[in-house]
Design an enzyme around this catalytic site. Structure first.
Site, PDB file in Angstrom:
ATOM      1  N   HIS A  72      59.652  38.649  -9.377  1.00  0.00           N
ATOM      2  CA  HIS A  72      59.969  37.585  -8.424  1.00  0.00           C
ATOM      3  C   HIS A  72      58.994  36.424  -8.565  1.00  0.00           C
ATOM      4  CE1 HIS A  72      61.319  35.526  -4.866  1.00  0.00           C
ATOM      5  NE2 HIS A  72      62.328  36.383  -4.818  1.00  0.00           N
ATOM      6  N   HIS A  73      59.522  35.215  -8.400  1.00  0.00           N
ATOM      7  CA  HIS A  73      58.691  34.021  -8.526  1.00  0.00           C
ATOM      8  C   HIS A  73      57.695  33.927  -7.366  1.00  0.00           C
ATOM      9  CE1 HIS A  73      57.505  30.350 -10.328  1.00  0.00           C
ATOM     10  NE2 HIS A  73      58.678  29.993 -10.812  1.00  0.00           N
ATOM     11  N   ALA A  74      57.928  34.663  -6.290  1.00  0.00           N
ATOM     12  CA  ALA A  74      56.925  34.707  -5.216  1.00  0.00           C
ATOM     13  C   ALA A  74      55.700  35.498  -5.660  1.00  0.00           C
ATOM     14  CB  ALA A  74      57.523  35.343  -3.959  1.00  0.00           C
ATOM     15  N   ASN A 123      51.634  31.951  -7.213  1.00  0.00           N
ATOM     16  CA  ASN A 123      51.816  30.760  -8.024  1.00  0.00           C
ATOM     17  C   ASN A 123      50.580  29.879  -7.998  1.00  0.00           C
ATOM     18  OD1 ASN A 123      54.918  30.497  -8.797  1.00  0.00           O
ATOM     19  ND2 ASN A 123      54.744  31.495  -6.804  1.00  0.00           N
TER      20      ASN A 123
END
Lengths: 472, 472
Positions: free
Chosen positions: B140-142, B309
């Site tokens: 997941h990009h989270a 990120n």
């Protein structure tokens, strides 16, 4: 009419679904090899489904939400329908045995259908041992119930190996125009206006039902609505699924039913009780009272387009507490009759209440139940969902390949972590078990235990025959 | 600390995700056969990942929502972590070529990760032509950005074919206890208390930025923030995904960069511009102005645990409007420098604003944007996301099998239907293109066009060499 509103029960299946708890019905078909190779098999299956599409509006309709969520969604023809978004190829890892097939189906079962197109997917799965392949179908429970799903499979398949495409179905109808937001709002306003009247009527009817239930309860000195014991089948459900399939010869089941003046359904209930007794004995404890199974029951009237649910539900006591197979069969027979009598008292309340529930209420109730983990704190209403769907009695073919086995797979719910569904097909009864492995480990044992239970009953009948038939 | 709150940007990737628009980053690795057979390959890969898990907390942490949604979710150790819920086997349909691999990855890309366990999945995909297999990763990009994902892959793989398991990593740490609801509420209250002060500071800073931008704009007589043309890359995104991969020799790219005093990044931008010019010419129209690409830029500071990120974003003008390859390269070089200068003026606003957004606001804004189909009615802010992630320069191995190719695959968004991500690996540059086929048909042409663009530049350099280097 170019669109059609979901019934209350259809919509409940939609709004109770979450990303971690999909609500679709599935079917797994095993087909024999025709020696044409997987790419040619796929090409022919795709061509067959494409030819049948015009006669199956259910496969070309998608959901449209009513603006502001004022009423239940409607089905409309999907103007951008693309078969390739629904029919997919897949393959099993080596060696392509049952374990790999069950794993692949479980992965498909874990994924909710996308809401922006018609709510179904078919997978042509190659790489089964012996050059066989499988067809796995997944359709949202808002679109069909078990019987609707079975009818759909039959409409897609052939009763004849060399069936030729019917020429009438060749021309694709123009999709009907989707209703405008204004039309949907106006219709929603009308249906909302009728709501208070219908609510009042429903309360009156239910009060009457309560009185009838109380009278029946007094006269029989036991509650006509069974209470469910706490079991390991009723824990919290995570997003994981495990699937296992099995089958028994229908002739074996019929021999048992004839020996005990029972029905196929009674023998299925007894064999499920036997299988669950064996399973619960291995994984925890056998309860001292019957389990309660929710058994969907088909309504006699079904819509012509096959869309939506035409279901009521029986609550059936499943005699897992009895050690003797024949006692279990007799108890299952009695429990089935009890459940039918109670259903006659209650009537089809489940659909009438569902029609009054708002989408927000259903989604909210499910979210609260799941977030607070109520499955772990509240007594279960039912222990499992158990379904018995009538299927075709003769062999079916798909693009010339014979379907050698057909297994149904139902949905599970938080707090109700196991579903057993049985379906007859061409002289056998296929069983599909699906569960959440975090709540119900070892799902793969259950179809084997079901097969063993039927065999156990058959052995008793064979040993005692013909004396049993008279004694029962 | 046994738990850690998501940053504003991490949480934005979570709350902007819907069932039909997943937000994960992916990687596809192709590995050579060791002749051990797929089951033994899988067993060894599983053992290797299991050994590395203790050193990779990111793979063992799941999300916990703060009660009442008062603050952003936190990462906590998953006490019921089970590797088998994350590492799966899969297989390609025959003949197991690029088309089947790309299809299989697209199917994986369409499915959001389940939120009730750590947000990643690895698939060991067998059945590639030539006995090869693939490893497809989805995170997941989270949880990670592109660089974090690449670092994670390196941590899971070996730099040596015969690497032995490190003995220090053998013992699995006890999972740390998850925080109680009371702890999470108290912490949320503290972070909410600080919010108004931080908001005021952010408004002041942004006003200052506006003044600086206006001054820069006056002095240069053009806007430092580029405006994006309407293109077919910016339509509504459905739940369908198409994926295609390609690669070029890094030596070719370096030869071009050296001839034009450029960087690898400039050549990548120019080749992407060339590829998109070719693609847009075939599918619609070539715009008369540059496309605007959002290019994620790594922040210099990264958290030690690799979670989350650490990104800012450049808006880079992609010169698809220029017909001459060398003019495109020069324009890309200039556009890249422009974007860096603008970024210095703006600073890292994107993260500071993201920290102030509430989860409800992000999810609500995304829902409104998607439901109203604003992608079709508003001018696009950017035309596509384009990322260039540095990867390892030497070969990697997984359980003794050499990784022969490595391709990154990013996410797409409603109104921004194409993502091109490039990553260097062992002497080559791998490209991964992902798009929504309903908005961007023919995604499979783009990596081929990228390869052709690099080749075109190389031919020009080879023909003109050595005179060009001096002229540029």
């Amino acid at each position: 009419m170019s669109w059609r509103r979901l019934s209350g029960m259809d919509a409940a299946f939609l709004h109770a679904e979450t990303g971690d708890a999909p609500l679709h019905v599935m079917g797994a078909l095993v087909l024999e090899s025709c020696g044409r190779g997987p790419r040619e098999d796929f090409r022919r299956i795709r061509a067959q489904i494409e030819r049948r599409l015009p006669g199956l509006p259910i496969l070309r309709r998608k959901l449209v939400q009513v603006p502001l969520g004022l009423a239940r969604p409607v089905w409309v023809d999907d103007p951008t329908f693309d078969l390739d978004a629904h029919l997919r190829r897949a393959a099993l890892p080596a060696p392509g045995g049952n374990a790999e097939l069950f794993e692949a189906i479980a992965r498909m079962a874990e994924v909710p259908l996308h809401r922006d197109r018609p709510l179904w997917e078919f997978w042509v799965v190659e790489g089964l041992e012996g050059g066989r392949f499988a067809l796995v179908a997944k359709i949202h429970h808002a679109a069909v119930d078990g019987i609707g799903g079975a009818q759909l499979m039959c409409a897609l398949l052939d009763v004849d190996r060399n069936a030729h495409p019917s020429p009438t179905a060749e021309s694709e109808p123009e999709p009907e125009a989707a209703p405008s937001s204004a039309t949907l709002l106006a219709d929603a306003a009308l249906s909302l206006g009728a709501q208070p009247l219908r609510s009042a009527w429903q309360v009156l009817r239910t009060t009457g039902m309560g009185a009838r239930l109380a009278l029946a309860s007094l006269s029989k000195r036991k509650s006509p609505l069974p209470s469910a014991p706490r079991t390991q089948l009723n824990g919290r459900v995570t997003s994981r699924r495990a699937v296992a399939l099995g089958s028994v010869p229908l002739a074996d089941v019929k021999r048992v039913k004839n020996a005990y003046a029972a029905t196929v359904n009674h023998v299925v209930l007894a064999a499920c009780a036997g299988a669950l007794r064996r399973y619960l004995g291995r994984h925890g404890a056998i309860p001292r009272q019957p389990l309660v199974a929710a058994v969907p029951m088909a309504l006699s009237e079904r819509p012509a387009d096959g869309l939506g649910n035409s279901l009521s539900a029986l609550l059936v006591r499943l005699p897992v507490h009895l050690a003797d197979p024949i006692e279990r069969l007799r108890a299952a027979r009695e429990a089935s009759r009890d459940a039918m009598r109670t259903h006659e008292l209650i009537g089809n309340q489940i659909n009438e209440w569902a029609d009054l529930l708002s989408p927000t209420l259903v989604a909210g109730a499910v979210a609260v139940y799941t977030r607070l983990g109520l499955a772990e704190h509240m007594p279960p209403v039912v222990n499992l969902v158990m379904s018995n769907v009538p299927g075709p009695g003769t062999p079916l073919y798909c693009a010339g390949a014979r379907v050698t086995a057909l297994h149904p797979i139902g949905p599970i719910y938080d707090g109700c972590a196991l579903n057993l569904t049985v379906m007859s097909y061409d002289g056998s009864l296929g069983i599909g078990a699906i569960g959440c492995p975090d709540a119900v480990p070892g799902v793969e044992e259950i179809p084997l235990a079901f097969e063993a239970s039927v065999d156990e009953l058959l052995q008793i009948v064979a040993a005692a025959s013909p004396s049993i038939a008279a004694a029962s």
